[in-house]
Structures are given as C-alpha cells and as structure tokens.
Motif scaffolding. Sequence first.
Motif, PDB file in Angstrom:
ATOM      1  N   VAL A 214      64.808  73.094   1.193  1.00 12.01           N
ATOM      2  CA  VAL A 214      64.194  71.809   0.844  1.00 12.01           C
ATOM      3  C   VAL A 214      64.717  70.745   1.802  1.00 12.01           C
ATOM      4  O   VAL A 214      65.933  70.622   1.985  1.00 12.01           O
ATOM      5  N   PRO A 215      63.837  69.962   2.430  1.00 16.36           N
ATOM      6  CA  PRO A 215      64.293  68.910   3.348  1.00 16.36           C
ATOM      7  C   PRO A 215      65.242  67.933   2.648  1.00 16.36           C
ATOM      8  O   PRO A 215      64.880  67.318   1.639  1.00 16.36           O
ATOM      9  N   PHE A 216      66.448  67.802   3.181  1.00 19.31           N
ATOM     10  CA  PHE A 216      67.466  66.951   2.547  1.00 19.31           C
ATOM     11  C   PHE A 216      68.435  66.396   3.593  1.00 19.31           C
ATOM     12  O   PHE A 216      69.599  66.169   3.324  1.00 19.31           O
ATOM     13  N   ARG A 217      67.927  66.175   4.819  1.00 20.47           N
ATOM     14  CA  ARG A 217      68.757  65.653   5.919  1.00 20.47           C
ATOM     15  C   ARG A 217      68.436  64.178   6.127  1.00 20.47           C
ATOM     16  O   ARG A 217      67.343  63.826   6.563  1.00 20.47           O
ATOM     17  N   PHE A 218      69.395  63.327   5.837  1.00 24.04           N
ATOM     18  CA  PHE A 218      69.186  61.888   5.944  1.00 24.04           C
ATOM     19  C   PHE A 218      69.842  61.337   7.205  1.00 24.04           C
ATOM     20  O   PHE A 218      71.019  61.619   7.463  1.00 24.04           O
ATOM     21  N   PRO A 219      69.109  60.555   7.994  1.00 26.00           N
ATOM     22  CA  PRO A 219      69.715  59.970   9.199  1.00 26.00           C
ATOM     23  C   PRO A 219      70.762  58.925   8.819  1.00 26.00           C
ATOM     24  O   PRO A 219      70.716  58.343   7.722  1.00 26.00           O
ATOM     25  N   SER A 220      71.685  58.683   9.715  1.00 26.82           N
ATOM     26  CA  SER A 220      72.804  57.775   9.422  1.00 26.82           C
ATOM     27  C   SER A 220      72.332  56.357   9.147  1.00 26.82           C
ATOM     28  O   SER A 220      72.983  55.614   8.407  1.00 26.82           O
ATOM     29  N   TYR A 221      71.190  55.963   9.707  1.00 29.44           N
ATOM     30  CA  TYR A 221      70.773  54.564   9.554  1.00 29.44           C
ATOM     31  C   TYR A 221      70.185  54.245   8.184  1.00 29.44           C
ATOM     32  O   TYR A 221      69.807  53.106   7.932  1.00 29.44           O
ATOM     33  N   VAL A 222      70.106  55.211   7.263  1.00 27.53           N
ATOM     34  CA  VAL A 222      69.692  54.878   5.892  1.00 27.53           C
ATOM     35  C   VAL A 222      70.894  54.738   4.962  1.00 27.53           C
ATOM     36  O   VAL A 222      70.732  54.442   3.773  1.00 27.53           O
ATOM     37  N   ASN A 223      72.110  54.933   5.479  1.00 26.42           N
ATOM     38  CA  ASN A 223      73.300  54.708   4.675  1.00 26.42           C
ATOM     39  C   ASN A 223      73.449  53.211   4.406  1.00 26.42           C
ATOM     40  O   ASN A 223      73.311  52.401   5.331  1.00 26.42           O
ATOM     41  N   PRO A 224      73.723  52.805   3.167  1.00 31.35           N
ATOM     42  CA  PRO A 224      73.854  51.371   2.873  1.00 31.35           C
ATOM     43  C   PRO A 224      75.102  50.777   3.522  1.00 31.35           C
ATOM     44  O   PRO A 224      76.136  51.444   3.639  1.00 31.35           O
ATOM     45  N   ILE A 225      74.987  49.530   3.946  1.00 32.59           N
ATOM     46  CA  ILE A 225      76.098  48.829   4.587  1.00 32.59           C
ATOM     47  C   ILE A 225      76.896  48.087   3.525  1.00 32.59           C
ATOM     48  O   ILE A 225      76.339  47.380   2.685  1.00 32.59           O
ATOM     49  N   GLY A 226      78.207  48.225   3.557  1.00 30.77           N
ATOM     50  CA  GLY A 226      79.076  47.539   2.600  1.00 30.77           C
ATOM     51  C   GLY A 226      80.061  48.498   1.977  1.00 30.77           C
ATOM     52  O   GLY A 226      79.700  49.604   1.565  1.00 30.77           O
ATOM     53  N   LYS A 227      81.318  48.059   1.883  1.00 25.39           N
ATOM     54  CA  LYS A 227      82.375  48.937   1.397  1.00 25.39           C
ATOM     55  C   LYS A 227      82.262  49.210  -0.101  1.00 25.39           C
ATOM     56  O   LYS A 227      82.744  50.230  -0.593  1.00 25.39           O
ATOM     57  N   GLU A 228      81.678  48.306  -0.871  1.00 23.30           N
ATOM     58  CA  GLU A 228      81.660  48.450  -2.320  1.00 23.30           C
ATOM     59  C   GLU A 228      80.485  49.288  -2.835  1.00 23.30           C
ATOM     60  O   GLU A 228      80.369  49.517  -4.033  1.00 23.30           O
ATOM     61  N   ILE A 229      79.611  49.727  -1.959  1.00 18.96           N
ATOM     62  CA  ILE A 229      78.452  50.495  -2.393  1.00 18.96           C
ATOM     63  C   ILE A 229      78.844  51.969  -2.527  1.00 18.96           C
ATOM     64  O   ILE A 229      79.281  52.603  -1.569  1.00 18.96           O
ATOM     65  N   ILE A 230      78.694  52.500  -3.723  1.00 16.99           N
ATOM     66  CA  ILE A 230      79.034  53.897  -3.991  1.00 16.99           C
ATOM     67  C   ILE A 230      77.808  54.762  -3.733  1.00 16.99           C
ATOM     68  O   ILE A 230      76.723  54.486  -4.234  1.00 16.99           O
ATOM     69  N   LYS A 231      78.005  55.781  -2.954  1.00 19.98           N
ATOM     70  CA  LYS A 231      76.912  56.710  -2.626  1.00 19.98           C
ATOM     71  C   LYS A 231      77.137  58.012  -3.385  1.00 19.98           C
ATOM     72  O   LYS A 231      78.110  58.713  -3.148  1.00 19.98           O
ATOM     73  N   ARG A 232      76.203  58.317  -4.300  1.00 21.09           N
ATOM     74  CA  ARG A 232      76.322  59.515  -5.120  1.00 21.09           C
ATOM     75  C   ARG A 232      75.020  60.308  -5.018  1.00 21.09           C
ATOM     76  O   ARG A 232      73.937  59.761  -5.209  1.00 21.09           O
ATOM     77  N   GLU A 233      75.149  61.575  -4.689  1.00 25.31           N
ATOM     78  CA  GLU A 233      73.974  62.448  -4.610  1.00 25.31           C
ATOM     79  C   GLU A 233      74.132  63.591  -5.609  1.00 25.31           C
ATOM     80  O   GLU A 233      75.230  64.077  -5.860  1.00 25.31           O
ATOM     81  N   LYS A 234      72.980  64.018  -6.160  1.00 30.70           N
ATOM     82  CA  LYS A 234      73.000  65.028  -7.217  1.00 30.70           C
ATOM     83  C   LYS A 234      71.835  65.995  -7.026  1.00 30.70           C
ATOM     84  O   LYS A 234      70.719  65.590  -6.698  1.00 30.70           O
ATOM     85  N   ILE A 235      72.118  67.276  -7.229  1.00 35.28           N
ATOM     86  CA  ILE A 235      71.094  68.323  -7.149  1.00 35.28           C
ATOM     87  C   ILE A 235      71.244  69.231  -8.366  1.00 35.28           C
ATOM     88  O   ILE A 235      72.351  69.699  -8.662  1.00 35.28           O
TER      89      ILE A 235
END
Length: 587
Positions: free
Chosen positions: A208-229
């Motif tokens: 399943v396509p699940f490769r995200f380019p670096s430029y969609v990562n949110p900018i800012g130290k306080e933003i929590i990035k959580r992924e779930k499958i």
Amino acid sequence: MSEEFALRVEQGLQLARRIYYGKGIAPPVVPDPPSSPENFLPTAITAYASITDPVAVDNPDVPSYQPYVHARCDPSALVPLQMLGIEMNIDCWLDTAFVTVTGRWRVHCVRPSKRFDCCVGVPMGEKGSFLGAEIDVLNNEKSYQTKLVTEDETSDFDNVHKDKDSRFFKSHIYTFKIPHVAGGSIFSVNVTWSQKLIYKDGKFHLNVPFRFPSYVNPIGKEIIKREKIVLNMNSCVSGGEIASSFTSHPLKIIHRVAGELSCEYEAEVPSWSRVDFGVSFTVSSGDLCGNVLVKSPSPWDSDDRGIFCLYLFPGTTKHTKLFKRRVVFVIDISASMKWKPLEDVKKALLECLAKLQAEDVFNIIAFNDEILEFSTSMEFATDETISAVTEWLDSNLIANGGTNMLLPLKQAMKLLEGSNIGVPLVYLVTDGSVENEREICHAMKESCSRNGKSISPRISTFGIGSFCNHYFLQMLARIGNGYYDGTNNTDSFEHQMSRLFEIASSTIVANTTFDALKLLRSVELFPCQVPDITLGDPLILSGRYKGEFPDEVELRGTLADMSCFTIELTVQKAKDIPLDKVYLILP
C-alpha cells in the motif's frame, strides 16, 4: 497529464519558499528538481493548496510581508500541505484488500483572508479501485462526501458539487478537489479504495502506498506526529492458519483465531513514514484448499438472487506437476510501439522465456501490417535457442507500420495444432486497437471450440497504454479461457507482463469443471468459463444463483499426467464476509 501535475507541484514548492515560519524555525528543505518531473507525483495520500495568486502564499499565523508578485499561476500551482496525522485501516478478504486512510492537514501556506481550492491525490496499490471519500473542514464546519451517480440522477440530489477535476491522471492515482478552503484551516479526509493482493510462491503479498515526502512534515517542535496502521486478515479457510513472513512496519498481534489475524502498528515518529506499507503472509501450507461461500442478498439489493464465491488456493506440496508448455508469443511491432515500449517488451519476453524448461516448446510471431516469425515451427526452449532469440529480437523487431491482429492470431493457432502435449497457449502483447474486434473474437472462438485436442488453446492478453482497447483484450482472454492484464503506465511494465505469463503458463489442473452449478435453477458465473488451476494465482469464481447448493461440491479436472483430478469443497454461509463488495457480482 501526470507530467503537468508534477510540474505544478514543483512550482508550488518554489512558491512555498515565500513562507516565514518564525524566528529560529528552519523552513522545510525543498528538494532539487529530480531527473524526472514525475518524481513529484504523490507516493502516499497527499493534500495540496491549488494556488492561482502567488501573493496569497504566506504563513497564516506569522505574516512575512513578502514582495508583491505581478503574476498569476495558470494552471494553478500545487503547494503540498503539512500533514498533522495519518491512520490506515486495511481489511483483507481472500485476495482483496479494502484500504481506508484518514489524514489531517492544515492550510499552512495561505493568508487567512484568502480562500483557494485544495486538491487531494490518492495513489493506490495493485489494480486499485477508488470507492469514496468523506471530507470535513473543521474551521467552517463544512463537510463533503462523494457518491457515484449517473448524469440523470444528479437532479435528485440537493447541493451537488460537480467536481470535473476528480479523475485518474495515472492508472493508480486518483485526485479530487475540496472547494474554497480558507488559509489556516484544518481539514480531515477519509478515503477508501480496494486493491488486489499479489499471490506468488504460495504467499499473499500486499503493498500500500505509504511513502511521504519530507516537505509534508509539519514545522514546529510542539507538533506531535503519530501514525497508526490496523491490518485485519481473513482467509475464509476453515481451520486455516495465517502466518506473516514479512512486514515493513513493526506490527503487534492483537487478535488471532483460526483463519483470522489482526495486527496493529502505532508510533510517535520524528517524520512521517518513508516506506510503503508491505506485508507477506501464507493462508495455509501444503495441498490445495478452499471452500464455497454462499450469501443471501441484502434487503437493499435490487437483485433477489443469492451470491456465491468458490475459491481454491494452489498449495505447495501435492498436485504441483506442471503441464508442459506450448507457447506462441504474438508481439505487436506497429509504429506506436517505437522506442521504449518495444524495448521493454523485448526484455519482458526474454524474462518469460527464461521461465520455460528445455522440454517446453515455443515460437514468436511479431506483427504490424504483416507477420514475422522466429521459426516456421515450434522450437524447444534450450539455451541455444533462447540465445538465438536474443539476436533475432535485436535484429528483426523494429517498430513500424499498422496493426493487423487477426493474421498473427490465426497463424499462432496453426502452429499449436500439431501436438497433444501440454497446454497450448497464445500470449498476445499489444498497445493498439483495431476495427475488426468482433471478427477476431469470432475467429478465435471458432478456433478454440473446433480444436479436436483434449485441451483447447488458451489465449492470454496483455495491453499497453491508454490507447489500447483493454476491454477487447479482456473479452479475447475470456474466449480463450486465459488471463488478461494491462497497464496505462508505459514507463515500466516488464515485471507485470512477466508475471501474467507466469500465471498463465503454470497450469497444474486443466479443463476444470464445477458440476454443482447444474443443480441450481439458474446461475450467472464470473468468469463465464471455469479457468485452469495454476500455481501462480488462486482460482476464484463468483456470481449470482437461484436454488440450493448442496453441503459439499466437487471440482474436477485433468492433471499433467492426464489422470483425473477431484477435490471436494465444503459449502459455507458467509456470515461476516462482504461477498457483494469483494468480488464482481453480476447484476
């Protein structure tokens, strides 16, 4: 079309350089222009702001007061939006996976006083089919959902937005539009599609396509990035065990019973996934196994007939002696196959020949307005012969002229008439369409039906490009009780073409019959003929019926030593299995 989309994304990334993120916060790294513009196409679900006025590109929280730009973007530039969260749920039933992806994005690149459309790109896996989307724009509490309707039905719906920009711009990438989203808004998208699992060497493989380019990562130290499958696998095999042998992401088993396995991956990550989600698993080991599933129609079904599905997994131990192969490759060398398509076909053809054994026989017919044969008779697939084929392909296969498909197909049938050994196979590869499709289908139907041999010729077809008549090739494969595959992506198809040959030529049971259908009052079957059982793919039949299935049914056929084959399959009620969604159910 895909190249234009990629160029619009590249332009959007350049516009994104205008955005100021605050003191001490580094902007995202914009990659250098790739060797191919298509490298900017989405490799996982991605949202974009569709920008027509460059002046509006700014941080909605921290204005940067960039210089005025005296220009407009036509077509609009596509600025990739920063993704705030991603979840994916996958339900696998037999050889079909239903994928639901939920993502959240923020329009981080537009002034709050401005509104632009947003575009969502959804790449899908093997033979992906887009099923629908739901969109919620949180700031203005607007929501949208897709619905497939006919042109006449649109008058029955209020507030219908006709999105002419919703389309496939590549065979596996679907895009749709969200209208008039304000800068700084957060929206969520829930999309669902189905795709096929690939069966190879006794295992199912899901990608399943699940490769995200670096430029969609949110900018800012306080933003929590959580992924779930969440992955749910259901084999539908009574007592069968599911065993996973490979996963791209660390999955944790949360539920396991006979024939079912559920796993989960959840993590807080420094950046979004840079690899596709992949898993390989076995349903059962050993001999052939399968069942017949039956289901009553739902109250909302306009068809009052029952639904059934017969499936049979090839197994890995007994009944694995292959029929000897007699293959005629029929290759299109018309002018439209010039350059890369023909070169890729040559590579795939040599890959197919490498799968043959020395006792197998083959020939090659290249065609445009005329035909060109490798040999006047069938040749054994020895190393010396295949070496000669390599030289012959380089010297003789030159793309030019028109497309006369009937002549080479008739010649292929003549070449296959001389022997009773093995399964005769015609493998047609073309990128064109012809005007006499009906005549060709009629001639091939006569050739297959009047053949006096114990096993009639099989016809498998592979179509290349968007100008090819893929529907005609499917019909031709059904007439010849073979297999069809095709691609609109002319950049890379060698593996796909080689895999189709592997499926079509690895027969272990031929002349398969399903006599229980005669006991029913009426039945519609897909495919309309029962295919051979091959090592390369599960045997799956589905359709509608009236009457009563017995508790057990028999599947019969002929083995490679010409002895009779019989297997008994249990008929079960499909209580929780969505048969009406998993397989084509005839209306």
